[in-house]
Design an enzyme around this catalytic site. Structure first.
Site, PDB file in Angstrom:
ATOM      1  N   GLY A   1       5.048   3.781   6.834  1.00  0.00           N
ATOM      2  CA  GLY A   1       5.672   2.492   6.574  1.00  0.00           C
ATOM      3  C   GLY A   1       5.767   2.084   5.116  1.00  0.00           C
TER       4      GLY A   1
ATOM      5  N   ILE B   1       3.510  -3.635   2.817  1.00  0.00           N
ATOM      6  CA  ILE B   1       2.142  -3.834   3.289  1.00  0.00           C
ATOM      7  C   ILE B   1       1.429  -2.482   3.383  1.00  0.00           C
ATOM      8  CG2 ILE B   1       0.755  -4.589   5.268  1.00  0.00           C
ATOM      9  CD1 ILE B   1       2.811  -6.837   5.707  1.00  0.00           C
TER      10      ILE B   1
ATOM     11  N   ASP C   1      11.316   9.655  11.303  1.00  0.00           N
ATOM     12  CA  ASP C   1      12.030   8.502  11.853  1.00  0.00           C
ATOM     13  C   ASP C   1      11.442   8.242  13.236  1.00  0.00           C
ATOM     14  OD1 ASP C   1      13.778   6.782  13.239  1.00  0.00           O
ATOM     15  OD2 ASP C   1      15.470   7.399  11.985  1.00  0.00           O
TER      16      ASP C   1
ATOM     17  N   ALA D   1      14.380  -4.489  13.979  1.00  0.00           N
ATOM     18  CA  ALA D   1      15.353  -5.009  14.940  1.00  0.00           C
ATOM     19  C   ALA D   1      16.683  -5.105  14.195  1.00  0.00           C
ATOM     20  CB  ALA D   1      14.937  -6.387  15.447  1.00  0.00           C
TER      21      ALA D   1
ATOM     22  N   TYR E   1      12.748 -15.483  14.382  1.00  0.00           N
ATOM     23  CA  TYR E   1      12.009 -14.226  14.575  1.00  0.00           C
ATOM     24  C   TYR E   1      12.446 -13.578  15.889  1.00  0.00           C
ATOM     25  CZ  TYR E   1       8.236 -10.878  13.729  1.00  0.00           C
ATOM     26  OH  TYR E   1       7.517  -9.742  13.479  1.00  0.00           O
TER      27      TYR E   1
ATOM     28  N   LYS F   1       6.552  -7.782  19.103  1.00  0.00           N
ATOM     29  CA  LYS F   1       5.166  -7.869  18.589  1.00  0.00           C
ATOM     30  C   LYS F   1       4.189  -8.220  19.702  1.00  0.00           C
ATOM     31  CE  LYS F   1       5.723  -6.959  14.136  1.00  0.00           C
ATOM     32  NZ  LYS F   1       5.377  -5.613  13.622  1.00  0.00           N
TER      33      LYS F   1
ATOM     34  N   ILE G   1       4.883 -12.279   3.873  1.00  0.00           N
ATOM     35  CA  ILE G   1       4.788 -11.663   2.541  1.00  0.00           C
ATOM     36  C   ILE G   1       6.172 -11.174   2.164  1.00  0.00           C
ATOM     37  CG2 ILE G   1       3.783  -9.763   1.214  1.00  0.00           C
ATOM     38  CD1 ILE G   1       1.413  -9.724   3.132  1.00  0.00           C
ATOM     39  N   ARG G   2       6.574 -11.391   0.897  1.00  0.00           N
ATOM     40  CA  ARG G   2       7.914 -10.962   0.482  1.00  0.00           C
ATOM     41  C   ARG G   2       7.956  -9.440   0.285  1.00  0.00           C
ATOM     42  NH1 ARG G   2      12.228 -13.673  -0.492  1.00  0.00           N
ATOM     43  NH2 ARG G   2      11.365 -15.697  -1.033  1.00  0.00           N
ATOM     44  N   THR G   3       8.441  -8.732   1.294  1.00  0.00           N
ATOM     45  CA  THR G   3       8.620  -7.277   1.238  1.00  0.00           C
ATOM     46  C   THR G   3      10.099  -6.989   1.515  1.00  0.00           C
ATOM     47  OG1 THR G   3       8.256  -7.058   3.615  1.00  0.00           O
ATOM     48  CG2 THR G   3       6.300  -6.918   2.207  1.00  0.00           C
ATOM     49  N   LEU G   4      10.484  -5.706   1.565  1.00  0.00           N
ATOM     50  CA  LEU G   4      11.887  -5.382   1.910  1.00  0.00           C
ATOM     51  C   LEU G   4      12.238  -5.920   3.288  1.00  0.00           C
ATOM     52  CD1 LEU G   4      12.305  -1.724   0.580  1.00  0.00           C
ATOM     53  CD2 LEU G   4      13.319  -3.815  -0.362  1.00  0.00           C
TER      54      LEU G   4
END
Ligand code: NAD
Ligand code: 0WE
Length: 266
Positions: free
Chosen positions: A13, A20, A64, A95, A157, A164, A193-196
């Site tokens: 990941g 993360i 993948d 998603a 979400y 989840k 958290i600001r991630t891709l």
């Protein structure tokens, strides 16, 4: 000596240095673990290889999670270099973007649901089965990443919340099944958290501000904080913990009256 000295960890990941999974890898490396990584596609290959190098690893394999053959090949290849595996980190979710905004009942499709559940939950079971032989009988640990949208209804979400919820049940069923093999399975439910994966999500800034104003610790969490909790949960320090979801969210999820401000003298 670090508390993960002698442990071998596979991290799934990493997409950037804000992932993360990268916070987890860095904490595990600091605590003495040897690391291997996967990348989802060729576009990410060089980036993941560079980050792997930063923590002394040259083991980067393609995977993948939508393809059984990729998962099989991953562990075939890993077994040619490592004779066992102690830690598996699953930090991936997906998603189709159209599923992640708007009225849940209107935007959720059969195909979007299938993909979200396949990549974000089922893949953990598939990985557990493929990793089982290499992890058996050595106090192994599996960890995945969840979000509070699994247990609360939240705007946008949408079907990821259902996926989840499935992931968290998956963690319990896997803990139940793999426990006799000495393998623990846990989850971390992280705050935003600001991630891709957060890029382009409508109003993400607003959510970060809301957490900062209302969480007991009055802040957002970082990938370093999630990484430290992950390193603990995958270490022998957590030998009595399995099937649990640990919140790393500055306390946000325990608040029952957000926005209420209390008078407080210093
Ligand atoms: P990220 O974009 O850095 O990482 C997501 C990873 O998922 C990427 O590396 C991507 O390659 C991988 N992925 C997606 N589909 C895949 C597939 N088919 N096969 C293999 N890999 C695939 O974002 P992140 O925020 O670090 O996300 C990691 C995990 O943390 C996810 O499970 C996410 O749901 C969870 N999480 C994120 C937040 C947040 O606010 N960022 C909060 C709580 C939980
Ligand atoms: O789990 C997540 C995000 C996972 C995710 C992100 C994307 C963006 C790109 C899954 N699939 C995709 N598909 C894409 O095409 N988080 C916990 C971060 C997140 O995402 C949200 C959030 C939060 C928080 C979406 C809507 C509302 C809140």
């Amino acid at each position: 000596m670090g508390f993960l000295a002698g442990k071998r960890a596979l991290v799934i990941g990493v997409a950037s240095n804000r992932s993360i999974a990268w916070g987890i890898a860095a904490a595990m490396h600091r605590e003495g673990a040897q690391l291997a990584f996967t990348f989802q596609n060729e576009k990410l290959k060089t980036r993941v290889e560079k980050l792997a190098g930063d923590c002394g690893s040259n083991l980067c394999l393609p995977c993948d999670l939508e393809h059984d053959a990729d998962i099989a090949q991953l562990f075939d290849k890993l077994a040619t270099t490592w004779d066992g595996l102690d830690i598996l980190v699953h930090s991936a979710a997906f998603a189709p973007r159209e599923e992640l905004s708007g009225d849940f009942v209107e935007v959720t499709t059969r195909e979007g649901s299938r993909i979200a559940h396949d990549v974000s939950s089922y893949s953990l079971t598939a990985l557990g089965r493929a990793a089982r032989r290499m992890m058996r009988g050595r106090n192994g640990a599996i960890l995945s990443l969840s979000y509070m949208g699994s247990v609360r209804a939240m705007p946008n979400y949408n079907v990821m919340g259902l996926a989840k919820a499935s992931l968290e049940a998956n963690i319990r069923y896997m803990a139940y099944t793999l426990g006799p093999d000495g393998i623990r399975v846990n989850g971390i439910s992280a705050g935003p958290i600001r991630t891709l994966a957060a890029a382009g999500i409508a109003d993400f800034r607003k959510m970060l501000d809301h957490v900062e104003q209302n969480a007991p610790l009055r802040k957002n969490v970082t990938i370093e904080e999630v990484g430290n909790a992950a390193a603990f949960l995958c270490s022998d320090l957590a030998s009595g913990i399995t099937g649990e979801i640990t919140y790393v969210d500055a306390g946000f999820s325990i608040v029952g009256m957000s926005g209420y401000s209390q008078h407080h003298d210093p």
